[in-house]
Design a protein around this motif. Structure first.
Motif, PDB file in Angstrom:
ATOM      1  N   HIS A  30       0.763  -3.741   6.326  1.00  0.00           N
ATOM      2  CA  HIS A  30      -0.400  -4.433   6.900  1.00  0.00           C
ATOM      3  C   HIS A  30      -1.032  -5.452   5.950  1.00  0.00           C
ATOM      4  CE1 HIS A  30      -2.512  -1.148   4.691  1.00  0.00           C
ATOM      5  NE2 HIS A  30      -3.501  -2.025   4.604  1.00  0.00           N
ATOM      6  N   HIS A  85       0.825  -1.218   0.000  1.00  0.00           N
ATOM      7  CA  HIS A  85       0.000   0.000   0.000  1.00  0.00           C
ATOM      8  C   HIS A  85       0.853   1.261   0.000  1.00  0.00           C
ATOM      9  CE1 HIS A  85      -2.739  -3.123   1.506  1.00  0.00           C
ATOM     10  NE2 HIS A  85      -3.749  -2.339   1.233  1.00  0.00           N
ATOM     11  N   HIS A  92     -14.926  -3.170  -0.439  1.00  0.00           N
ATOM     12  CA  HIS A  92     -14.714  -1.925   0.300  1.00  0.00           C
ATOM     13  C   HIS A  92     -14.234  -0.820  -0.620  1.00  0.00           C
ATOM     14  CE1 HIS A  92     -10.664  -3.751   0.528  1.00  0.00           C
ATOM     15  NE2 HIS A  92     -10.139  -2.699   1.124  1.00  0.00           N
ATOM     16  N   THR A 131     -14.711  -2.214   5.742  1.00  0.00           N
ATOM     17  CA  THR A 131     -14.498  -3.366   4.875  1.00  0.00           C
ATOM     18  C   THR A 131     -15.382  -4.551   5.247  1.00  0.00           C
ATOM     19  OG1 THR A 131     -12.210  -2.669   4.545  1.00  0.00           O
ATOM     20  CG2 THR A 131     -12.685  -4.961   4.095  1.00  0.00           C
ATOM     21  N   SER A 176     -14.158  -1.812  10.273  1.00  0.00           N
ATOM     22  CA  SER A 176     -13.708  -0.541   9.709  1.00  0.00           C
ATOM     23  C   SER A 176     -14.592  -0.263   8.487  1.00  0.00           C
ATOM     24  CB  SER A 176     -12.209  -0.586   9.407  1.00  0.00           C
ATOM     25  OG  SER A 176     -11.757   0.704   9.069  1.00  0.00           O
TER      26      SER A 176
HETATM   27  C1  DHB Z   1      -9.044  -0.486   5.308  1.00  0.00           C
HETATM   28  C2  DHB Z   1      -9.051  -1.547   4.406  1.00  0.00           C
HETATM   29  C3  DHB Z   1      -7.938  -1.811   3.600  1.00  0.00           C
HETATM   30  O1  DHB Z   1      -7.892  -2.800   2.679  1.00  0.00           O
HETATM   31  C4  DHB Z   1      -6.790  -1.034   3.730  1.00  0.00           C
HETATM   32  O2  DHB Z   1      -5.716  -1.371   2.982  1.00  0.00           O
HETATM   33  C5  DHB Z   1      -6.773   0.025   4.618  1.00  0.00           C
HETATM   34  C6  DHB Z   1      -7.905   0.299   5.417  1.00  0.00           C
HETATM   35  C7  DHB Z   1     -10.224  -0.202   6.194  1.00  0.00           C
HETATM   36  O3  DHB Z   1     -11.310  -0.761   6.006  1.00  0.00           O
HETATM   37  O4  DHB Z   1     -10.082   0.614   7.109  1.00  0.00           O
END
Ligand code: DHB
Ligand code: FE
Length: 280
Positions: A125, A59, A193, A269, A267
């Motif tokens: 992550h 990322h 998401h 997602t 979150s």
């Molecule tokens: C979230 C989801 C992701 O795939 C990511 O890379 C960063 C944040 C999220 O839902 O907060």
């Protein structure tokens, strides 16, 4: 020869890293998410894989918009976790398996996939959250890892079909490695998401469940989706589903679904967890 025994999928939401560090496993918000994992821990204890080949997406830590390889394969002795900006606690260094990495790189290049080989690779992550969710304390549960990064950040992205075929090439390479390693393959990220723009917060349960159903016995159907289909139906970041397609390609023709969990939202997602076992 090395043998692929199964495939695992998991979302990689950064907030999970924080919740994990704070041991919020029984917290009402987190419990339905974390409760999905113990059956997989049981399976891992029973089957004891030696290596995890992890399809993940970077990322902005290793690769940024100025240099963005489509497919990259780790070939390092170890991989250091760094935080690219979410503020989650870093969790140390992950052991690699360079001999198997180079065998895979040779195999897929000979198979027509011109990958970027990485003798140095930091992991964010996208990699660490799933590995931590499955293996927890790695001193207690040692696992060698091979990170395989697929671009999901800078368009054009490789299609679901291309990623599925890439996964097949990875599977052929692993299965021709002269060793006795038991290997699990991880498809991380997803499910639906979108983090930015007008559709921020977008989740599509019907589409997610269709993907979880079809990835077991009908991956070829999912391979017909375009990247545009994925972004429309699963959101801009839901395109991370191409990582699941690579995992499925590596598993070969026949698999059995052993476990799944789907929970919305964590979150922003839709969190999808699956355990698939390979069948001869
Ligand atoms: C979230 C989801 C992701 O795939 C990511 O890379 C960063 C944040 C999220 O839902 O907060
Ligand atoms: Fe992501």
């Amino acid at each position: 020869m090395a043998r692929i025994i199964g495939g695992l999928t998991s979302s990689h939401i950064p907030a999970v890293g924080n919740a994990y560090a704070r041991k919020m496993f029984e917290d009402p918000y987190w419990k339905p998410f974390f409760d999905g994992y113990p059956p997989v821990h049981g399976w891992l204890k029973e089957n004891r894989p030696d290596v995890a080949v992890v399809f993940y997406n970077d990322h902005g830590l290793n690769f940024f918009l100025d240099k963005m390889p489509t497919f990259s394969i780790g070939a390092a002795a170890s991989y250091e976790n760094q935080d690219e900006g979410w503020g989650i606690p870093t969790i140390g260094t992950f052991e690699g398996h360079p001999e198997l990495s180079w065998h895979i790189i040779e195999g897929v290049v000979n198979d027509g996939f011109d990958v970027c080989s990485c003798q140095e690779m930091a992991v964010d992550h996208g990699f660490t959250v799933p590995v931590q969710l499955f293996w927890g304390d790695r001193e207690e549960n040692p696992i060698k890892t091979i990170p395989i990064c697929i671009n999901t950040v800078q368009h054009p992205l490789a299609s679901p079909k291309r990623c599925y075929e890439f996964g097949k090439a990875i599977g052929r390479a692993i299965s021709s490695f002269p060793g006795d390693e038991k290997v699990v393959v991880l498809g991380t990220g997803g499910l639906s998401h979108q983090l930015d723009g007008k559709r921020a917060g977008f989740i599509n349960k019907e589409f997610d469940l269709m993907c979880m159903d079809k990835i077991v016995d009908e991956p070829e159907t999912l391979a017909k989706l375009s990247i545009h289909d994925l972004v429309r139906e699963a959101g801009a970041q839901g395109a991370e589903f191409i990582l699941w397609m690579a995992m499925r390609g590596a598993l070969g023709d026949k698999v059995a679904e052993v476990h799944r969990n789907y929970h919305i939202p964590i979150s922003n997602t839709a969190a999808g967890l699956m355990l698939l076992e390979t069948r001869a």
